[in-house]
Design an enzyme around this catalytic site. Structure first.
Site, PDB file in Angstrom:
ATOM      1  N   LYS A 172       0.852  -1.178  -0.045  1.00 13.62           N
ATOM      2  CA  LYS A 172      -0.074  -0.029   0.125  1.00 13.62           C
ATOM      3  C   LYS A 172       0.892   1.373  -0.058  1.00 13.62           C
ATOM      4  CE  LYS A 172      -3.365  -1.093  -0.612  1.00 13.62           C
ATOM      5  NZ  LYS A 172      -3.649  -2.077  -1.918  1.00 13.62           N
ATOM      6  N   HIS A 202       6.894  -7.761  -2.686  1.00 14.50           N
ATOM      7  CA  HIS A 202       6.664  -7.217  -1.185  1.00 14.50           C
ATOM      8  C   HIS A 202       7.542  -7.730  -0.226  1.00 14.50           C
ATOM      9  CE1 HIS A 202       3.111  -4.660  -2.223  1.00 14.50           C
ATOM     10  NE2 HIS A 202       2.581  -5.937  -2.191  1.00 14.50           N
TER      11      HIS A 202
HETATM   12  P1  PAP Z   1      -0.533  -2.929  -3.448  1.00 19.28           P
HETATM   13  O1  PAP Z   1       0.450  -2.840  -2.271  1.00 19.28           O
HETATM   14  O2  PAP Z   1      -1.629  -4.000  -2.879  1.00 19.28           O
HETATM   15  O3  PAP Z   1       0.129  -3.439  -4.526  1.00 19.28           O
HETATM   16  P2  PAP Z   1      -0.274  -0.289  -3.690  1.00 19.28           P
HETATM   17  O4  PAP Z   1      -0.602   0.204  -5.130  1.00 19.28           O
HETATM   18  O5  PAP Z   1       1.030  -0.239  -3.082  1.00 19.28           O
HETATM   19  O6  PAP Z   1      -1.203  -1.300  -3.327  1.00 19.28           O
HETATM   20  O7  PAP Z   1      -1.119   0.821  -2.810  1.00 19.28           O
HETATM   21  C1  PAP Z   1      -2.707   1.584  -3.081  1.00 19.28           C
HETATM   22  C2  PAP Z   1      -2.452   2.828  -2.515  1.00 19.28           C
HETATM   23  O8  PAP Z   1      -1.691   3.753  -3.755  1.00 19.28           O
HETATM   24  C3  PAP Z   1      -3.901   3.431  -2.641  1.00 19.28           C
HETATM   25  O9  PAP Z   1      -3.711   4.384  -1.605  1.00 19.28           O
HETATM   26  P3  PAP Z   1      -4.657   4.909  -0.776  1.00 19.28           P
HETATM   27  O10 PAP Z   1      -5.449   3.814  -0.259  1.00 19.28           O
HETATM   28  O11 PAP Z   1      -4.184   5.846   0.561  1.00 19.28           O
HETATM   29  O12 PAP Z   1      -5.920   5.653  -1.820  1.00 19.28           O
HETATM   30  C4  PAP Z   1      -4.064   3.979  -3.821  1.00 19.28           C
HETATM   31  O13 PAP Z   1      -5.255   4.966  -3.844  1.00 19.28           O
HETATM   32  C5  PAP Z   1      -2.736   4.575  -4.191  1.00 19.28           C
HETATM   33  N1  PAP Z   1      -2.506   4.885  -5.748  1.00 19.28           N
HETATM   34  C6  PAP Z   1      -2.774   3.928  -6.740  1.00 19.28           C
HETATM   35  N2  PAP Z   1      -2.511   4.584  -7.899  1.00 19.28           N
HETATM   36  C7  PAP Z   1      -2.085   5.998  -7.981  1.00 19.28           C
HETATM   37  C8  PAP Z   1      -1.559   6.928  -8.665  1.00 19.28           C
HETATM   38  N3  PAP Z   1      -1.537   6.744  -9.903  1.00 19.28           N
HETATM   39  N4  PAP Z   1      -1.102   7.916  -7.989  1.00 19.28           N
HETATM   40  C9  PAP Z   1      -1.030   7.896  -6.585  1.00 19.28           C
HETATM   41  N5  PAP Z   1      -1.270   7.139  -5.946  1.00 19.28           N
HETATM   42  C10 PAP Z   1      -2.113   5.861  -6.431  1.00 19.28           C
END
Ligand code: PAP
Length: 337
Positions: free
Chosen positions: A81, A146
């Site tokens: 995340k 991860h």
């Molecule tokens: P993962 O570990 O399951 O792969 P990951 O992509 O690392 O997830 O984290 C998701 C977070 O990145 C989300 O944050 P939030 O819950 O605080 O909103 C998601 O919204 C955010 N995120 C995804 N895409 C983008 C982007 N293009 N720019 C900025 N933040 C993003």
């Protein structure tokens, strides 16, 4: 906002399904320390110092035993995340800009989620303990994990494979993780409270946690071997996206040509990978990963500072105290807004 408002029924990802644990995993699990997890249905197990969902163990073992890194591999390593989806898309655009020109209408990222294009070793490629078929990958292979530094497959340490590491401030990481975990739950009646999960996070019990050990190990490595590990932070990319993208390009030895800059390639990559653009693509609104998750669960707010909507003063103080202790003397600090 109540968590029940954010939940949508969906097919659970493969790695969360009950069956399929090999005898090797079952035997190993019986020897590992366990702790109640964020999920009500089962515990986390401590494998090589990090907390894991037991259903991930098969994938972790398989990739540790079978993955052979190539010198040209590029592996994105992240704390869950921390913006993995975002940086996967930046990497894909950056490294494939010859093969898939940025301004073309049929760019793969317009029709596929970044997680399908830059797959996780232990969550996607080796999840069933199978040897994956890498034949569709062209060099350099873009992969992700991860895994903690100490748990990486040996061949990654021994090769010239480059590691791009990404983390995020612990408050926003925690909130994002809490929402995501709740969205993945199979039994929505058994949702753990934010207080309970926060307590576990502070004890180091979170997916691939302790958070601080994960971050510190890669931080130290990035200082000792700056050509091997590039250390990125979500907040820094938010604040200076152009600078950080160029830093990434330089580290991967694929700097932008002056001509590309003049044509607006850097700006266009950043625009394409922005939260607004990616989250509004049809594939990310309504599509699913091959492993079953809905693509939209990877896009929630995409901001720095959402923790403010959830953290009490006591929570901030408690986490600050832990972070201060753990990161003391490391030279690393987090940006919260
Ligand atoms: P993962 O570990 O399951 O792969 P990951 O992509 O690392 O997830 O984290 C998701 C977070 O990145 C989300 O944050 P939030 O819950 O605080 O909103 C998601 O919204 C955010 N995120 C995804 N895409 C983008 C982007 N293009 N720019 C900025 N933040 C993003």
């Amino acid at each position: 906002m109540s968590i029940s408002q954010t939940i949508s029924p969906q097919i659970p990802p493969k790695f969360l399904l009950e069956d399929g644990l090999s005898d090797e995993c079952k035997t190993l699990l019986s020897t590992l320390r366990k702790q109640r997890s964020w999920l009500a249905s089962h515990d986390f197990y401590n494998y090589q110092g990090f907390w894991l969902d037991p259903r991930l163990l098969g994938g972790v073992l398989a990739c540790q035993q079978q993955f052979h890194a190539q010198q040209s591999d590029i592996i994105l390593v992240t704390t869950p995340k921390s913006g993995t989806t975002w940086v996967k898309s930046l990497l894909f655009f950056l490294m494939n800009r010859k093969k898939y020109p940025i301004f073309e209408q049929d760019h793969p990222l317009l029709v596929k989620n970044p997680h399908d294009l830059v797959p996780f070793l232990e969550l996607k490629l080796y999840v069933d303990g199978q040897l994956p078929n890498f034949s569709s990958f062209t060099s350099p292979r873009l992969l992700a994990t991860h895994l903690s530094f100490g748990s990486l497959p040996k061949s990654i340490h021994e090769s010239r494979t480059k590691l791009v590491y990404l983390c995020r401030n612990p408050r926003d990481t925690f909130i994002s993780m809490w929402h995501f975990t709740n969205n993945l739950k199979l039994d929505h009646t058994n949702i753990k409270s934010i207080e309970e999960c926060f307590d576990l996070f502070c004890k180091g019990v979170s997916p691939y946690g302790p958070f601080w050990n994960h971050v510190l190990d890669y931080w130290k490595e990035s200082i000792e071997k700056p050509n091997k590990v590039l250390f990125l932070m979500y907040e820094e990319i938010k604040a200076q996206p152009k600078l950080q993208l160029k830093r990434l390009a330089e580290f991967l030895e694929c700097q932008f040509f002056l001509e590309e800059e003049k044509c607006g390639v850097v700006d266009e990559i950043l625009r394409m990978c922005s939260f607004d653009n990616l989250s509004n693509l049809e594939v990310n609104r309504n599509g699913k990963l091959s492993s079953g998750e809905e693509n939209k669960v990877f896009f929630r707010r995409g901001e720095v500072g959402d923790w403010k909507n959830y953290f009490t003063k006591e929570m901030s103080e408690k986490l600050d105290h832990i972070i201060k202790q753990k990161f003391q003397g490391s030279g690393l600090s987090f940006l919260y807004l």
